[in-house]
Design a protein around this motif. Structure first.
Motif, mmCIF file in Angstrom:
data_model
loop_
_atom_site.group_PDB
_atom_site.id
_atom_site.type_symbol
_atom_site.label_atom_id
_atom_site.label_comp_id
_atom_site.label_asym_id
_atom_site.label_seq_id
_atom_site.Cartn_x
_atom_site.Cartn_y
_atom_site.Cartn_z
ATOM 1 N N GLN A 66 0.630 -1.164 0.014
ATOM 2 C CA GLN A 66 0.002 -0.040 0.038
ATOM 3 C C GLN A 66 0.879 1.457 0.025
ATOM 4 N N LEU A 67 2.072 1.186 0.707
ATOM 5 C CA LEU A 67 2.744 2.240 0.606
ATOM 6 C C LEU A 67 3.350 2.737 -0.722
ATOM 7 N N GLN A 68 3.892 1.432 -1.394
ATOM 8 C CA GLN A 68 4.361 1.593 -2.668
ATOM 9 C C GLN A 68 3.312 2.082 -3.610
ATOM 10 N N GLY A 79 1.530 9.100 -5.841
ATOM 11 C CA GLY A 79 1.679 10.385 -5.847
ATOM 12 C C GLY A 79 2.705 10.806 -6.927
ATOM 13 N N CYS A 80 3.374 10.197 -7.097
ATOM 14 C CA CYS A 80 4.553 10.681 -8.042
ATOM 15 C C CYS A 80 4.124 10.786 -9.436
ATOM 16 N N ASN A 81 2.807 10.295 -9.921
ATOM 17 C CA ASN A 81 1.941 10.806 -10.842
ATOM 18 C C ASN A 81 1.393 11.959 -10.877
ATOM 19 N N HIS A 104 10.866 7.316 1.320
ATOM 20 C CA HIS A 104 10.265 7.749 0.227
ATOM 21 C C HIS A 104 8.756 7.893 0.593
ATOM 22 N N SER A 105 8.143 7.163 1.075
ATOM 23 C CA SER A 105 6.936 7.135 1.494
ATOM 24 C C SER A 105 6.393 8.024 2.578
#
Length: 116
Positions: free
Chosen positions: A48-50, A56-58, A80-81
Motif C-alpha cells: 500500500q505504501l508503494q 503520488g509521483c504521477n 520515500h513514502s
C-alpha cells in the motif's frame, strides 16, 4: 525490550535524515503552514505504501526522491513514502489515513527521542 530499541532507533534515524535533509523549516515548506508532520505508519502494508508512492509521483514532482535527487538517500520505501505523505500533507492538507499519521514531533528530532 532491549531488542526492540535498535530497530526503532534505526528507523527513526533514517526517517529523520530523510525528512530533515529535504524538508527544512515547516514554515517554509509547501503552500500553507500546517501543524506537525505527516510520517509513515511503520505498520502500514508495504504494498500500500508503494501504491501510494506510485500514485503520488504521477501527481506531483518526485524528482527529489529519484536517483540523484536531494532526498533519494536513504533509498528505502519508508523514507520515500514519508516524503510523499508529507508532500501531500503540506500541499493538500491531508495525511493518508492508514498509511501515515500526523506527529507534533519534528522528524528531524525523532532520533533523539528514540535514545531516551
Amino acid at each position: 525490550m532491549a531488542n526492540n530499541i535498535l530497530p526503532i532507533f534505526l528507523f527513526s534515524f533514517i526517517l529523520s535524515v530523510a525528512l530533515c535533509s529535504c524538508s527544512g523549516d515547516p514554515t517554509l515548506r509547501g503552500k500553507k503552514y500546517l501543524d506537525g508532520w505527516c510520517v509513515v505508519n511503520t505498520g502500514a502494508p508495504p504494498d500500500q505504501l508503494q501504491a501510494f508512492l506510485d500514485y503520488g509521483c504521477n501527481e506531483v514532482d518526485c524528482s527529489p526522491i529519484l536517483p540523484g535527487g536531494a532526498c533519494y538517500e536513504p533509498n528505502v520505501l519508508l523514507a520515500h513514502s514519508s516524503w510523499i505523505l508529507d508532500k501531500f500533507y503540506r500541499e493538500g492538507g491531508f495525511c493518508k489515513e492508514g498509511l501515515g499519521y500526523i506527529t507534533p514531533i519534528n522528524p528531524c528530532k525523532l532520533y533523539i527521542v528514540s535514545l531516551l
